[in-house]
Design a protein around this motif. Sequence first.
Motif, PDB file in Angstrom:
ATOM      1  N   HIS A  18     -13.353 -33.800 -48.509  1.00 26.71           N
ATOM      2  CA  HIS A  18     -14.495 -33.578 -48.378  1.00 26.71           C
ATOM      3  C   HIS A  18     -15.859 -34.539 -47.808  1.00 26.71           C
ATOM      4  CE1 HIS A  18     -14.056 -29.994 -50.941  1.00 26.71           C
ATOM      5  NE2 HIS A  18     -12.424 -31.091 -51.696  1.00 26.71           N
ATOM      6  N   ARG A  19     -15.582 -36.369 -48.682  1.00 28.96           N
ATOM      7  CA  ARG A  19     -16.636 -37.235 -47.798  1.00 28.96           C
ATOM      8  C   ARG A  19     -16.347 -37.159 -46.418  1.00 28.96           C
ATOM      9  NH1 ARG A  19     -17.039 -36.111 -52.480  1.00 28.96           N
ATOM     10  NH2 ARG A  19     -18.459 -35.058 -51.650  1.00 28.96           N
ATOM     11  N   LEU A  20     -15.006 -36.807 -45.367  1.00 28.49           N
ATOM     12  CA  LEU A  20     -15.114 -36.379 -44.094  1.00 28.49           C
ATOM     13  C   LEU A  20     -15.643 -35.255 -43.508  1.00 28.49           C
ATOM     14  CD1 LEU A  20     -11.239 -37.964 -43.275  1.00 28.49           C
ATOM     15  CD2 LEU A  20     -14.037 -39.203 -42.661  1.00 28.49           C
ATOM     16  N   MET A  21     -15.265 -34.461 -44.401  1.00 30.11           N
ATOM     17  CA  MET A  21     -16.571 -33.290 -44.221  1.00 30.11           C
ATOM     18  C   MET A  21     -17.588 -33.306 -44.224  1.00 30.11           C
ATOM     19  SD  MET A  21     -14.027 -30.296 -46.032  1.00 30.11           S
ATOM     20  CE  MET A  21     -14.727 -28.835 -46.017  1.00 30.11           C
ATOM     21  N   ASP A  22     -18.647 -34.047 -45.599  1.00 31.10           N
ATOM     22  CA  ASP A  22     -19.271 -34.032 -45.568  1.00 31.10           C
ATOM     23  C   ASP A  22     -19.927 -35.158 -44.195  1.00 31.10           C
ATOM     24  OD1 ASP A  22     -19.434 -33.365 -47.672  1.00 31.10           O
ATOM     25  OD2 ASP A  22     -19.231 -34.416 -49.002  1.00 31.10           O
ATOM     26  N   ALA A  23     -19.115 -35.697 -43.742  1.00 36.31           N
ATOM     27  CA  ALA A  23     -20.288 -36.877 -42.620  1.00 36.31           C
ATOM     28  C   ALA A  23     -19.611 -36.065 -40.803  1.00 36.31           C
ATOM     29  CB  ALA A  23     -18.472 -38.260 -42.398  1.00 36.31           C
ATOM     30  N   ARG A  25     -21.129 -32.983 -41.059  1.00 42.11           N
ATOM     31  CA  ARG A  25     -21.997 -32.490 -41.084  1.00 42.11           C
ATOM     32  C   ARG A  25     -23.395 -32.906 -40.992  1.00 42.11           C
ATOM     33  NH1 ARG A  25     -19.290 -30.668 -46.189  1.00 42.11           N
ATOM     34  NH2 ARG A  25     -18.143 -28.552 -45.478  1.00 42.11           N
ATOM     35  N   LEU A  26     -23.352 -34.320 -40.939  1.00 37.86           N
ATOM     36  CA  LEU A  26     -24.115 -35.043 -41.430  1.00 37.86           C
ATOM     37  C   LEU A  26     -24.142 -35.553 -39.958  1.00 37.86           C
ATOM     38  CD1 LEU A  26     -24.546 -36.935 -44.738  1.00 37.86           C
ATOM     39  CD2 LEU A  26     -26.392 -34.883 -43.558  1.00 37.86           C
ATOM     40  N   LEU A  27     -23.593 -35.419 -39.305  1.00 33.66           N
ATOM     41  CA  LEU A  27     -23.249 -36.400 -37.602  1.00 33.66           C
ATOM     42  C   LEU A  27     -24.456 -35.573 -36.373  1.00 33.66           C
ATOM     43  CD1 LEU A  27     -21.493 -38.391 -35.689  1.00 33.66           C
ATOM     44  CD2 LEU A  27     -20.269 -37.059 -35.661  1.00 33.66           C
ATOM     45  N   PRO A  28     -24.350 -34.408 -36.549  1.00 37.01           N
ATOM     46  CA  PRO A  28     -25.611 -33.636 -35.752  1.00 37.01           C
ATOM     47  C   PRO A  28     -26.803 -34.506 -36.143  1.00 37.01           C
ATOM     48  CG  PRO A  28     -23.970 -32.261 -36.535  1.00 37.01           C
ATOM     49  CD  PRO A  28     -24.320 -33.128 -36.916  1.00 37.01           C
ATOM     50  N   ILE A  29     -27.049 -34.433 -37.729  1.00 42.85           N
ATOM     51  CA  ILE A  29     -28.734 -35.004 -38.034  1.00 42.85           C
ATOM     52  C   ILE A  29     -28.848 -36.134 -38.009  1.00 42.85           C
ATOM     53  CG2 ILE A  29     -29.862 -35.523 -40.241  1.00 42.85           C
ATOM     54  CD1 ILE A  29     -28.592 -32.487 -41.455  1.00 42.85           C
ATOM     55  N   LEU A  30     -27.676 -36.954 -37.748  1.00 46.58           N
ATOM     56  CA  LEU A  30     -27.378 -38.493 -37.296  1.00 46.58           C
ATOM     57  C   LEU A  30     -28.268 -38.223 -35.442  1.00 46.58           C
ATOM     58  CD1 LEU A  30     -27.744 -41.764 -37.728  1.00 46.58           C
ATOM     59  CD2 LEU A  30     -24.950 -41.115 -37.589  1.00 46.58           C
ATOM     60  N   TRP A  62     -24.705 -40.977 -27.205  1.00 43.46           N
ATOM     61  CA  TRP A  62     -23.887 -40.207 -27.034  1.00 43.46           C
ATOM     62  C   TRP A  62     -22.948 -40.910 -26.623  1.00 43.46           C
ATOM     63  CZ3 TRP A  62     -21.647 -39.297 -21.580  1.00 43.46           C
ATOM     64  CH2 TRP A  62     -21.583 -37.702 -21.665  1.00 43.46           C
ATOM     65  N   ALA A  63     -22.336 -41.644 -26.217  1.00 38.31           N
ATOM     66  CA  ALA A  63     -21.359 -41.811 -26.437  1.00 38.31           C
ATOM     67  C   ALA A  63     -20.596 -42.519 -28.146  1.00 38.31           C
ATOM     68  CB  ALA A  63     -20.837 -43.295 -25.994  1.00 38.31           C
ATOM     69  N   VAL A  64     -21.439 -43.332 -28.586  1.00 40.25           N
ATOM     70  CA  VAL A  64     -21.037 -43.704 -29.778  1.00 40.25           C
ATOM     71  C   VAL A  64     -20.991 -42.178 -30.233  1.00 40.25           C
ATOM     72  CG1 VAL A  64     -22.459 -44.634 -32.229  1.00 40.25           C
ATOM     73  CG2 VAL A  64     -21.968 -45.907 -29.411  1.00 40.25           C
ATOM     74  N   LEU A  65     -21.969 -41.033 -30.433  1.00 44.39           N
ATOM     75  CA  LEU A  65     -21.391 -40.365 -31.180  1.00 44.39           C
ATOM     76  C   LEU A  65     -20.470 -39.415 -30.705  1.00 44.39           C
ATOM     77  CD1 LEU A  65     -25.794 -38.143 -30.731  1.00 44.39           C
ATOM     78  CD2 LEU A  65     -24.397 -39.501 -32.763  1.00 44.39           C
ATOM     79  N   ILE A  66     -20.125 -39.384 -29.659  1.00 42.04           N
ATOM     80  CA  ILE A  66     -18.924 -38.810 -29.308  1.00 42.04           C
ATOM     81  C   ILE A  66     -17.315 -39.928 -30.019  1.00 42.04           C
ATOM     82  CG2 ILE A  66     -17.406 -38.521 -27.221  1.00 42.04           C
ATOM     83  CD1 ILE A  66     -19.690 -38.278 -25.259  1.00 42.04           C
ATOM     84  N   ALA A  71     -13.655 -39.474 -34.420  1.00 50.00           N
ATOM     85  CA  ALA A  71     -12.906 -39.973 -35.287  1.00 50.00           C
ATOM     86  C   ALA A  71     -12.650 -39.579 -36.649  1.00 50.00           C
ATOM     87  CB  ALA A  71     -13.411 -40.861 -35.853  1.00 50.00           C
ATOM     88  N   LEU A  72     -13.717 -38.658 -36.036  1.00 51.03           N
ATOM     89  CA  LEU A  72     -13.671 -37.273 -38.061  1.00 51.03           C
ATOM     90  C   LEU A  72     -13.132 -36.002 -37.557  1.00 51.03           C
ATOM     91  CD1 LEU A  72     -17.804 -37.080 -38.218  1.00 51.03           C
ATOM     92  CD2 LEU A  72     -15.715 -38.136 -39.692  1.00 51.03           C
ATOM     93  N   ALA A  73     -12.648 -35.717 -36.200  1.00 50.89           N
ATOM     94  CA  ALA A  73     -11.871 -34.719 -36.209  1.00 50.89           C
ATOM     95  C   ALA A  73     -10.399 -35.349 -36.539  1.00 50.89           C
ATOM     96  CB  ALA A  73     -12.200 -34.482 -35.040  1.00 50.89           C
ATOM     97  N   ARG A  74     -10.276 -36.809 -35.871  1.00 51.23           N
ATOM     98  CA  ARG A  74      -8.662 -37.252 -35.717  1.00 51.23           C
ATOM     99  C   ARG A  74      -8.568 -37.330 -37.514  1.00 51.23           C
ATOM    100  NH1 ARG A  74      -5.837 -41.329 -33.425  1.00 51.23           N
ATOM    101  NH2 ARG A  74      -6.539 -40.060 -31.363  1.00 51.23           N
ATOM    102  N   GLY A  75      -9.464 -37.942 -38.356  1.00 54.67           N
ATOM    103  CA  GLY A  75      -9.455 -37.367 -39.372  1.00 54.67           C
ATOM    104  C   GLY A  75      -9.144 -36.892 -40.293  1.00 54.67           C
TER     105      GLY A  75
END
Length: 97
Positions: A18-23, A25-30, A62-66, A71-75
Amino acid sequence: MARKATPLFLARRSYRRHRLMDAARLLPILGLVLIFLPGLWHPHGAGRAETASALIYLFGTWAVLIALAAALARGLAPALDAEDEAEGSVPRDEGTS
């Protein structure tokens, strides 16, 4: 007589998912905040922002966001695979030929 409050137990695996899913969801805003940040730069002694440093910052962000998204997708991949198997869909590795 008052009941003793028992703490809410959350399984570690589902809590982490759930915390990974929250992260995720917040990644585009960041990303939006970090990408629009160079618009606020005002170098001392210059009337305009330095283009080279702004572009380096944008491509670095851009590279850091990718990397964060990967990492989130792998988790989240094992949890999503388990949900797919529970619903009865075909696992990704087998596919149809």
